[in-house]
Write a protein that holds these residues in place. Structure first.
Motif: not given
Length: 491
Positions: A175-203
């Motif tokens: 719809a944009a004519g074939g070109e759109l500048l797209v970037y991506a952001s993470p909100w959390s690593p997977p739970a097992f990679m984190k100090s609180n073993n949870n994707m939610l609530k920081g860590g």
């Protein structure tokens, strides 16, 4: 009143996207850009509270020779000989919530939404987009692209996104004519990679997973590009100083710096992705200078960073928006770019679909952010439902367009039109040019496009109609902006 019909029938101004080498945002490059001639036309587009004007074109005016304005008059001054940063786009985010709601719409309404946002003639010409690396709060549930515990990322797959998100992004690019500048952001690593073993609530990301998590970004980019969706860049972490009840992850400035220079930057280069742009911070304006100082003053980290992203939520503490901090970063690190990565109106309520202060929040932020040197501006969800979701932790918010999934109706909020005063008339590659106002009742910014057309956006923050002189170099027109209104002047 069908404001959608007004938008389609009233507007025919399409702008051609282009790319130029960015200039430093803190000082003018002093190149002579095109100035209007005597008798040149000025097209005026207006959106105003308590009227039917929604990006509505009024009478075309013509430039006359300017005269010295008095102190009793109100004026907007544009100097086309002083230009600043190069614009990369305005747009919104492809969240799982937006994609899920989009999929529930009838086909004609899906096409209407795509046209409304991405068509440069009949819509408002979005050219920029953000998406999430796996889940955020805006979606029906949390998920990742791997099986829990898979440190080697052998199970990595974006199959989850194939149902809703990928089809939406692909249709939007078309719809944009074939070109759109797209970037991506993470909100959390997977739970097992984190100090609180949870994707939610920081860590925090555990050191033994630094390399795995850096590789995760590269796998995401390659998987999306294999689907025909070019990824312009990534941010390292959404809101790295906020412990949220939804997906979140904390980095101090030093931790983000070290992850960038020791893992993410080198691994992106090793994986053949050194041309992708990496954006740091991705949080509010309040702490932005400290994050910039810490990362950009480290040469080994700074070489991997394209710039710094920011949000508008610093007002949670009761103060006002802190645009001076953006000026500080732009002046301190002129080789780094400022990118607005997220803003939305919180605390959704259906009786506030047409709540005018929601739109004015956009206008105030966008004008001030651009005048501080910001090169691009990204809204949050492009579409939400009649409840301000879906959101798996009930963090319901507004979007510029809502869908009532019970009826299939699309609801256009004033915010959509205020954003459109920028995105429709300013094309990627445009240069911001010097613009000031003589009264604080008005805000203004200007960009000159590559085709020589200039767009000046003026916002009236007062409850009164304001007559003002619009003076460009030594030419002027006299016009009036209604109370609580936005105007774009194209000349």
């Amino acid at each position: 009143m069908n404001y959608r019909t007004i938008l389609i029938t009233a507007l025919s101004c399409a702008l051609v996207a282009c790319q130029q080498t960015p200039t430093k945002p803190h000082a003018p490059n002093n190149l002579v850009t095109q100035a209007p001639a005597l008798g040149a036309p000025v097209a005026v587009y207006t959106t105003a509270k308590n009227t039917e004007q929604r990006l509505s074109q009024g009478t075309t005016l013509t430039f006359a020779k300017s005269v010295q304005p008095s102190e009793g008059e109100i004026s907007v001054f544009v100097n086309p000989h002083k230009s600043f940063q190069t614009f990369i786009g305005v747009g919104g985010a492809f969240t799982d919530a937006s994609a899920e709601v989009f999929a529930k719409l009838p086909q004609d309404k899906q096409q209407e939404l795509l046209t409304a946002y991405y068509d440069k003639e009949q819509g408002i010409g979005y050219s920029l987009a953000r998406t999430t690396i796996h889940s955020s709060d805006f979606g029906s549930h949390s998920f990742t692209y791997i099986e829990e515990g898979d440190k080697e990322l052998k199970t990595f797959s974006i199959d989850h996104d194939r149902e809703f998100r990928l089809p939406l992004i692909k249709q939007a690019i078309d719809a944009a004519g074939g070109e759109l500048l797209v970037y991506a952001s993470p909100w959390s690593p997977p739970a097992f990679m984190k100090s609180n073993n949870n994707m939610l609530k920081g860590g925090k990301l555990l050191p033994e997973y630094f390399e795995s998590w850096a590789m995760y970004y590269t796998k995401f980019i390659k998987a999306y590009e294999a689907e025909g969706i070019p990824i312009w860049g990534i941010t390292i972490q959404n809101e790295p100083m906020a412990v949220q009840r939804w997906e979140s992850n904390i980095y101090t400035a030093e931790e983000e710096r070290d992850f960038l220079k020791n893992y993410l930057g080198p691994i992106m280069e090793r994986e053949g992705l050194g041309d992708k742009n990496i954006v740091v911070w991705d949080h509010n304006r309040d702490l932005i200078s400290q994050r910039a100082n810490t990362i950009f003053e480290d040469p080994e980290a700074a070489k991997y960073a394209w710039g710094i992203g920011f949000h508008w939520y610093e007002t949670w503490a009761g103060g006002t928006t802190m645009h001076d901090n953006l000026y500080n970063v732009a002046q301190s690190f002129p080789d780094k770019k400022l990118l607005f990565t997220e803003g939305t109106n919180e605390r959704f309520s259906r009786d506030k679909y047409q709540h005018w202060p929601n739109a004015e929040r956009y206008g105030h932020s966008m004008i001030n952010d651009f005048n501080a040197g910001t090169v691009g501006w990204t809204d949050w969800n492009i579409l939400l439902d009649e409840n301000g979701g879906p959101n798996h932790v009930q963090n319901f918010c507004f979007s510029p367009i809502h869908a009532d999934t019970r009826t299939g109706e699309l609801i256009y909020t004033p915010s959509y039109y205020y954003i459109g005063h920028f995105s429709k008339f300013i094309a990627p590659g445009a240069k911001r040019i010097s613009t000031t106002v003589s009264r604080s009742h008005l805000l203004a910014t200007s960009f000159q496009n590559d085709d020589g057309k200039t767009a000046t956006v003026v916002m009236n923050q007062s409850d009164d109609d304001i007559a003002y002189n619009f003076i460009v170099e030594d030419k002027e027109v006299e016009l009036t902006i209604p109370a609580r209104a936005m105007q774009t002047l194209v000349y």
